[in-house]
Design an enzyme around this catalytic site. Structure first.
Site, PDB file in Angstrom:
ATOM      1  N   SER A 124       0.819  -1.207   0.000  1.00 44.56           N
ATOM      2  CA  SER A 124       0.000   0.000   0.000  1.00 44.56           C
ATOM      3  C   SER A 124       0.854   1.260   0.000  1.00 44.56           C
ATOM      4  O   SER A 124       0.315   2.363  -0.144  1.00 44.56           O
ATOM      5  CB  SER A 124      -0.909   0.027   1.240  1.00 44.56           C
ATOM      6  OG  SER A 124      -0.131   0.038   2.430  1.00 44.56           O
ATOM      7  N   HIS A 145      -3.388  -4.110  -5.395  1.00 47.44           N
ATOM      8  CA  HIS A 145      -3.607  -3.572  -4.056  1.00 47.44           C
ATOM      9  C   HIS A 145      -5.061  -3.738  -3.627  1.00 47.44           C
ATOM     10  O   HIS A 145      -5.956  -3.078  -4.151  1.00 47.44           O
ATOM     11  CB  HIS A 145      -3.198  -2.092  -4.024  1.00 47.44           C
ATOM     12  CG  HIS A 145      -3.385  -1.458  -2.673  1.00 47.44           C
ATOM     13  ND1 HIS A 145      -3.751  -0.143  -2.511  1.00 47.44           N
ATOM     14  CD2 HIS A 145      -3.264  -1.969  -1.421  1.00 47.44           C
ATOM     15  CE1 HIS A 145      -3.841   0.122  -1.222  1.00 47.44           C
ATOM     16  NE2 HIS A 145      -3.564  -0.973  -0.545  1.00 47.44           N
ATOM     17  N   GLU A 157      -6.804  -2.126  -6.782  1.00 46.94           N
ATOM     18  CA  GLU A 157      -6.021  -1.267  -7.654  1.00 46.94           C
ATOM     19  C   GLU A 157      -4.986  -2.100  -8.402  1.00 46.94           C
ATOM     20  O   GLU A 157      -4.213  -2.840  -7.774  1.00 46.94           O
ATOM     21  CB  GLU A 157      -5.299  -0.182  -6.842  1.00 46.94           C
ATOM     22  CG  GLU A 157      -6.230   0.787  -6.155  1.00 46.94           C
ATOM     23  CD  GLU A 157      -5.490   1.807  -5.305  1.00 46.94           C
ATOM     24  OE1 GLU A 157      -5.936   2.962  -5.219  1.00 46.94           O
ATOM     25  OE2 GLU A 157      -4.445   1.446  -4.702  1.00 46.94           O
ATOM     26  N   ASN A 195      -5.332   5.975  -1.405  1.00 43.11           N
ATOM     27  CA  ASN A 195      -4.660   6.661  -0.307  1.00 43.11           C
ATOM     28  C   ASN A 195      -4.317   8.104  -0.670  1.00 43.11           C
ATOM     29  O   ASN A 195      -4.350   8.992   0.181  1.00 43.11           O
ATOM     30  CB  ASN A 195      -3.399   5.907   0.108  1.00 43.11           C
ATOM     31  CG  ASN A 195      -3.720   4.679   0.935  1.00 43.11           C
ATOM     32  OD1 ASN A 195      -4.723   4.637   1.632  1.00 43.11           O
ATOM     33  ND2 ASN A 195      -2.881   3.661   0.854  1.00 43.11           N
TER      34      ASN A 195
END
Length: 543
Positions: A124, A145, A157, A195
């Site tokens: 991540s 991800h 992802e 994120n």
């Protein structure tokens, strides 16, 4: 490279912690064979037992048939040695976040897997290109991800590194779908997509509280009630843990060369340094007992005065008529107008319509300013102080009395809550009387300090601007950005969709107002937003 839709496609999973187990579970529930390896003795076998128990609980809840559960569990195969993955078609790494550990693992994997086997990392925070640089076949290395808990979080992802091949990306997109996830393709970058995209929601909330504009409870209530977010930003920070979100914020900020748009605030670091991490420590922005908030602060304003019945508004219809005629009158003295002001009569008329509508809903009679009543305004991206200082532009008659001016935010959903703000030095009885009128009609009122864009406008503008920035740098397509924000962060709409619903022109106006008010490049609009807003185009319009 084998087609992931093949009946006998085999996925290898290295690392059998919570993420590895989740990846294995969605793999077998999608009909894929999955081999599990963990460096701990017996770790893979224990992981199979834990996954089987979770799958069987789905049977108990009526979400899966007994035959379906047995078929899925039979697809799980623990192995004790890394070379047990030699026949895998793709291997997903889910070990802890240490680049040296991942380098060693990927070199060991390349020694045992086939040349056409895909190598994917669930990292991540570590750039995929950094992981791939030790590999001989970098074209088959990518990120895959997932989000915790994997069985519940639909998004995955697919991270394209510098040398990742198109075939690898397309295979992983297909594999993600086979795992019953929703894949989005993302460029390798700090924080990837989710994120990175989540930074604005937290950092702008922190800035608002840092500036003394509103309390955490007020910000959370506004974002839930007026903008449809399931959790306010401070509730969310407490849930994920400040020990997690503060370091991630710093990593992304540094990774983007300390772009002011990604900067967090001093109060964030203060909470981290104090060890007030949120639910896990019993105290963060709120206090917790057994994971539940105790003694939550009240975000609602309680008025001690009678509801007002008459208000003036600015601008008003008389002022607009006078303004329209004055612009055509060469003899009219307009020296008080700033030549740089871009006066949009349509925007002013829209403000009047919004004000008239809310006054009707609250049973407030609109009267000419009599020198005693509250004066209501509904600005977009403008402070109460600025309205008072520059208000002759909107009235063409006289300046607005800042002591009686009450600004109301009419953006978002106002059926449950209205946000009010006043300029410094305002007489509090006028704001209190308007708040009382709001409460009388069954809505909550939140009173904040003066701020360009109130709370909601600021938050939405920053979320939207960051979404536009991600589109601008090609991190993902606007459509995938929206998908990621909704599925990865539970936003009510994606970043681009939010901006479209508010209106790109208004989002741009809020950002420009904040930039002028604060002199801070944090609020500089992206080129993606500015160009499309100027041309009246959709934010989904490609370059």
């Amino acid at each position: 490279m084998k087609d992931p839709d093949s009946q006998d496609y085999l996925v290898g999973i290295v690392g059998c912690g919570a993420m590895g187990q989740g990846i294995a579970q969605v793999s077998v529930q999608g009909g894929l064979r999955a081999k599990l390896f963990d460096a701990r003795d017996g770790g893979a076998a224990a992981a199979k037992d834990a996954i089987a128990a979770r799958i069987n609980r789905l049977v108990e809840k009526g979400r899966l048939s007994e035959d379906g559960a047995k078929a899925a569990i039979d697809l799980l195969v623990p192995v004790d040695r890394l070379d047990g993955l030699s026949d895998a078609d793709a291997v997903v790494e889910a070990v802890f976040e240490d680049l040296d550990v991942k380098h060693a693992l990927f070199k060991d994997l390349e020694a045992v897997i086939r040349p056409d086997c895909i190598l994917a990392s669930n990292t991540s925070s570590i750039p995929i290109s950094s992981i791939a640089r030790v590999c001989e076949h970098r074209d088959r290395v990518a990120g895959l991800h997932f989000f915790n808990p994997v069985p519940l979080m639909k998004l995955v992802e697919v991270i394209r590194a510098a040398q990742t091949s198109d075939d690898t990306v397309q295979a992983l997109m297909a594999l993600g779908k086979r795992m019953t996830r929703v894949p989005v393709e993302v460029k390798d970058s700090p924080g990837f997509l989710v994120n990175m995209g989540g930074r604005a929601y937290s950092t702008e909330a922190l800035r608002i509280v840092h500036e003394g504009i509103a309390t955490p409870a007020q910000v959370d209530a506004i974002m839930r009630d007026c903008w449809g977010f399931r959790m306010g930003p401070f509730e969310l920070m407490d849930l994920t843990g400040i020990d997690v979100n503060y370091p991630v914020s710093q990593i992304i900020y540094d990774g983007y060369n300390q772009d002011p748009r990604l900067k967090t605030s001093a109060n964030h670091k203060a909470m981290f340094d104090a060890g007030l991490f949120g639910r896990k420590t019993g105290q963060g922005w709120y206090r917790y007992e057994d994971g539940k908030i105790i003694d939550p602060p009240d975000p609602n304003f309680t008025s001690s005065v009678d509801p007002v019945t008459e208000v003036a508004i600015v601008p008003n219809s008389a002022a607009i008529e006078l303004m329209e005629s004055s612009f055509d009158d060469e003899d009219q003295d307009l020296s008080f107008l700033d030549p740089d002001d871009d006066i949009d009569l349509d925007d002013l008329k829209a403000q009047i319509e919004r004000l008239e509508a809310i006054c009707a809903e609250l049973d407030l009679q609109i009267v000419p300013d009599n020198g005693n009543c509250p004066i209501l305004a509904a600005p977009i991206g403008i402070e109460a102080s600025t309205i008072s200082a520059d208000s002759q532009m909107m009235t063409m008659i006289k300046a607005v009395d800042p002591k009686r001016l009450v600004c109301v935010d009419l953006s978002g959903n106002i059926s449950k809550r209205l946000t009010l703000m006043t300029a410094p030095g305002a007489d509090p009885k006028h704001c209190a009387s308007v708040a009382a009128a709001i409460s009388k009609k069954g809505r909550n009122a939140t009173v904040i300090a003066d701020s360009a864009g109130f709370v909601g406008q600021r938050m939405i503008a920053m979320v939207s601007n960051l979404g536009c920035y991600m589109a601008e740098i090609g991190l993902a397509s606007p459509e995938d950005i929206d998908t990621a924000m909704q599925l990865g962060l539970n936003y009510p709409q994606g970043s681009i969709a939010l901006a479209e619903s508010v209106g790109p022109k208004d989002i741009l106006g809020v950002l420009l107002g904040l930039q002028e008010s604060t002199c801070d490049d944090r609020y500089r609009p992206t080129q993606w937003l500015r160009r499309r807003a100027q041309l009246g185009l959709s934010l989904y319009t490609p370059n």
